[in-house]
Write an enzyme that holds these catalytic residues in place. Structure first.
Site, PDB file in Angstrom:
ATOM      1  N   GLY A  40       0.874  -1.087  -0.029  1.00 57.25           N
ATOM      2  CA  GLY A  40      -0.086   0.043  -0.049  1.00 57.25           C
ATOM      3  C   GLY A  40       0.907   1.150   0.097  1.00 57.25           C
ATOM      4  N   ALA A  44      -0.129   6.413   4.821  1.00 58.40           N
ATOM      5  CA  ALA A  44       0.923   5.502   5.587  1.00 58.40           C
ATOM      6  C   ALA A  44       1.760   4.810   4.953  1.00 58.40           C
ATOM      7  CB  ALA A  44      -0.213   4.664   6.392  1.00 58.40           C
ATOM      8  N   HIS A 266     -20.191   8.009   7.646  1.00 66.69           N
ATOM      9  CA  HIS A 266     -19.868   9.524   7.809  1.00 66.69           C
ATOM     10  C   HIS A 266     -21.331  10.332   7.381  1.00 66.69           C
ATOM     11  CE1 HIS A 266     -18.105  13.337   6.374  1.00 66.69           C
ATOM     12  NE2 HIS A 266     -16.969  12.930   6.590  1.00 66.69           N
ATOM     13  N   SER A 284     -16.996  16.872   2.347  1.00 64.71           N
ATOM     14  CA  SER A 284     -16.134  17.008   3.375  1.00 64.71           C
ATOM     15  C   SER A 284     -16.593  17.481   4.612  1.00 64.71           C
ATOM     16  CB  SER A 284     -14.802  17.960   3.087  1.00 64.71           C
ATOM     17  OG  SER A 284     -14.204  18.346   4.251  1.00 64.71           O
ATOM     18  N   ARG A 337     -18.971  12.472  14.173  1.00 60.95           N
ATOM     19  CA  ARG A 337     -19.707  12.113  13.000  1.00 60.95           C
ATOM     20  C   ARG A 337     -20.747  10.982  13.335  1.00 60.95           C
ATOM     21  NH1 ARG A 337     -14.276  10.914   9.058  1.00 60.95           N
ATOM     22  NH2 ARG A 337     -14.107  13.269   8.615  1.00 60.95           N
ATOM     23  N   HIS A 429     -17.956   4.965   5.670  1.00 63.46           N
ATOM     24  CA  HIS A 429     -16.526   5.738   5.252  1.00 63.46           C
ATOM     25  C   HIS A 429     -15.490   5.126   5.570  1.00 63.46           C
ATOM     26  CE1 HIS A 429     -14.289   9.258   4.216  1.00 63.46           C
ATOM     27  NE2 HIS A 429     -14.094   9.557   5.839  1.00 63.46           N
TER      28      HIS A 429
END
Length: 666
Positions: A40, A44, A266, A284, A337, A429
């Site tokens: 990945g 990160a 979300h 957002s 959220r 989300h």
């Protein structure tokens, strides 16, 4: 078995500092002889690969996309948190730590969260040095905005494309190391299984997605940075390629999977428009800074809007229910959220939803446009400005802050959000659950690490907005490069790991057999047919609100879908070619197992906390009711052959620096 989190002794503010003072190091000459695989290349993985290579290790980085620039981190819009107190509004490392633990409903490990808050400031300095174009205020200093679940402004942002800009920063750091030959980049490669030798992670089996060729890659340590498992719901805000295969494969090889039921719904997603949709689009959370959320107070108004007889702009102020401001006066539209999502669902379930399906609420910017317009008129010395002038000036400020988000909304919905309120509804989300890791970010398999959204460690039962980018970059730039060295200091005499061994033979054989099975299985239904069926069960019975009856049904239904999948799935094409359907088949097979463990975990947790809401456990006002006496632990599941037979291990959560109390945003 009680899990050993390996948290250092001593006061929380000294743990990370004293830990770094005492760990074993690898000298630069020895680093040249050590290989690390990183799966990945989002924030990160990209930051970890770049930093490890900068330190001198040989890194092999794998991405299933054609470039690390396409990692799903690019979709993070709102910002990244850091405790720098640039606004002078009372922020501190402790307050970021406290907000994160409280936001996660007291289900995260204190020491990891404190470390995250502690290194957060370094991330901003690193990214500014890389040239990330963060927003700046009038005087040229970095600007901050507020986000849900906090009372300070600590979110650094680059308009509505923060994830993209941060990813470009990490990508440029990676490119520098690729140029130096310290990172070998494997684009369009997918990890299909982990290889262990004598109990240690020693390599992977990967498929070249262009040619279909199966490859063996060895290393002294393996890092999983492959993101979350939100696509178990089929419809989610994740990229369609986002999947859980790397995480699930290492789980089946001995890495415990923690808190799979902790998923985030979300609150600000564009509502779905029909059954033909294959993904959802997020607006957002930063929009909640200036947007006010409401539904019509009167049922007849909601019905008239749904039937197209009434426009939202025709509803007077007194006939609007700003339900978050009403229920949570202290935090208003900026509640966390999970709280905002459940409140929207409650209003829509009660019949106040505003689109054709009845599953949408309004996010309205008219108040902010007017407020900013009047302020700008004063700044520009305009006396008695007209309503049109105020609107024009106000819209210009909103455009500057959120322009690309408004543009995206208009392209998808074909309505101008400057003139008419946006419609939003909750959607899957982020996943707070993930591979269990200790303080070193190592899993229960020696030499196997998990970072970013792929691990469980920092967000508890609910993630605060703008904290995903913070965790991904903290793990990759500032935590893993220290902790992995401690393990690798024992590997300096190991030498290169050969791939022509029985261990690699056995795992490659398993991988090939599975791929051949899919191609040779002459079924009648496509992969998506089964994925959609799984998603429907997950959303309806393991979604925003859960109960024991539905969870038990979900477990049985997922089992049936899985059995049907293995009998009747049809995968066209061949193994040894570019074959996206074959890629999907493997991923959906893993989701069909993960989904069952997810439901099992939700059934075992007889409490409500954060994103895990059990209808049986709520206060009279409909808020989450935790059970700290029985459930203040991390549920880490060991694979034993079937998801239904997974074995539960508990990591008790101890709160020494924060008082364990009922979360309140009122």
């Amino acid at each position: 078995m009680t899990l050993n989190s390996k948290v250092p002794e001593g006061p929380i503010k000294d743990k990370w500092i004293s830990y770094k003072d005492k760990i074993n190091l690898v000298n630069p000459a020895n680093k040249r002889n050590i290989d690390i695989i990183v799966i990945g290349t989002g924030l990160a993985g990209g930051s970890a690969a770049a930093t490890l290579a900068e330190l001198g290790y040989n890194v092999k980085a794998f991405a299933y996309q054609d470039s690390p620039r396409r990692a799903h981190s690019i979709a993070a819009q709102g910002g990244i948190n850091a405790a720098k107190n640039y606004m002078g509004d009372g922020d501190s490392v402790y307050r970021l730590f406290y907000d994160t633990v409280k936001g996660g409903d007291y289900r995260s490990r204190e020491a990891n969260v404190y470390r995250l808050a502690e290194v957060s400031g370094n991330i901003i300095d690193q990214c500014v040095a890389q040239g990330v174009p963060f927003a700046r205020d009038y005087g040229g200093l970095l600007d901050n905005r507020s986000f849900g679940g906090v009372l300070v402004s600590r979110t650094f942002y680059a308009k509505g494309q923060t994830g993209q800009q941060l990813l470009l920063g990490a990508y440029s750091a990676m490119n520098r190391q690729i140029g130096r030959g310290k990172i070998t980049m494997y684009n369009r490669h997918e990890m299909l299984d982990l290889v262990k030798v004598d109990g240690k992670a020693r390599g992977i089996i990967a498929r070249n997605l262009i040619t279909g060729e199966i490859e063996r890659h060895s290393a002294h340590a393996v890092v999983i940075a492959s993101g979350g498992y939100g696509n178990v719901y089929y419809l989610s805000t994740n990229a369609m390629g986002s999947n859980a295969t790397a995480a699930w494969k290492v789980h089946k090889k001995g890495a415990y999977f923690a808190n799979p039921c902790f998923t985030q719904i979300h609150p600000t997603c564009i509502p779905r428009s029909g059954d033909y949709q294959s993904k959802l689009t997020l607006m957002s959370e930063s929009l909640r800074n200036d947007g006010r959320i409401w539904v019509p107070k009167n049922m007849e108004d909601a019905v008239a809007i749904r039937e197209g007889r009434l426009k939202p702009t025709e509803i007077s102020e007194e006939n609007r229910d700003y339900y978050l401001e009403r229920r949570y006066p202290a935090f208003g539209n900026l509640v966390p959220r999970d709280v905002a999502s459940r409140a929207a669902k409650e209003r829509c379930d009660a019949g106040h939803g505003v689109n054709k399906t009845g599953e949408a609420v309004y996010l309205d910017f008219s108040s902010a446009i007017e407020r900013y317009g009047k302020e700008q008129a004063k700044i520009h010395g305009i006396k008695n400005p007209s309503k049109e002038k105020i609107t024009e000036l106000g819209e210009a400020i909103i455009e500057e802050k959120y322009g690309n988000l408004f543009q995206m909304y208009e392209k998808i919905v074909a309505e101008d959000p400057y003139k008419t309120p946006m419609m939003i509804y909750p959607a899957t989300h982020y996943t707070m659950g993930g591979i269990w890791v200790d303080y070193n970010l190592m899993t229960t398999v020696d030499g196997l690490y998990a970072i970013g959204e792929a691990n469980f460690s920092d967000h508890g039962a609910n993630r605060l907005g703008a904290s995903a980018l913070m965790q991904g970059l903290a793990d990759g730039y500032f935590v893993l490069p220290y902790t992995i060295g401690d393990y690798l200091s024992n590997e300096i005499r190991t030498g290169e790991i050969p791939t022509d061994t029985p261990e690699f033979d056995a795992v490659e054989k398993e991988v090939k057999e599975r791929l051949e099975f899919f191609i040779n299985n002459k079924g009648t239904h496509s992969v998506d047919h089964f994925h959609k069926k799984l998603g429907k069960v997950m959303w309806e019975k393991v979604g925003m609100a859960r109960n024991a009856k539905h969870l038990k049904e979900a477990i049985e239904e997922i089992k049936e879908i899985r059995e049907d999948f293995w009998k009747n799935v049809k995968v066209p094409g061949k193994v040894n070619e570019l074959n996206p359907e074959l890629e999907k088949a493997g991923r959906v097979a893993d989701f069909l197992e993960l989904g069952e463990l997810f439901a099992k975990d939700a059934l075992e947790r007889n409490e409500s906390c954060g994103g895990h809401f059990r209808e049986e456990y709520q206060t009279p006002e409909g808020e989450a009711l935790r059970d700290d006496k029985n459930y203040a632990y991390v549920a880490a599941w060991e694979y034993t052959g079937k998801p239904s037979e997974a074995k539960l291990h508990k990591e008790e959560l101890k709160f020494k620096d924060i008082e364990l109390k009922t979360r309140s945003y009122k």
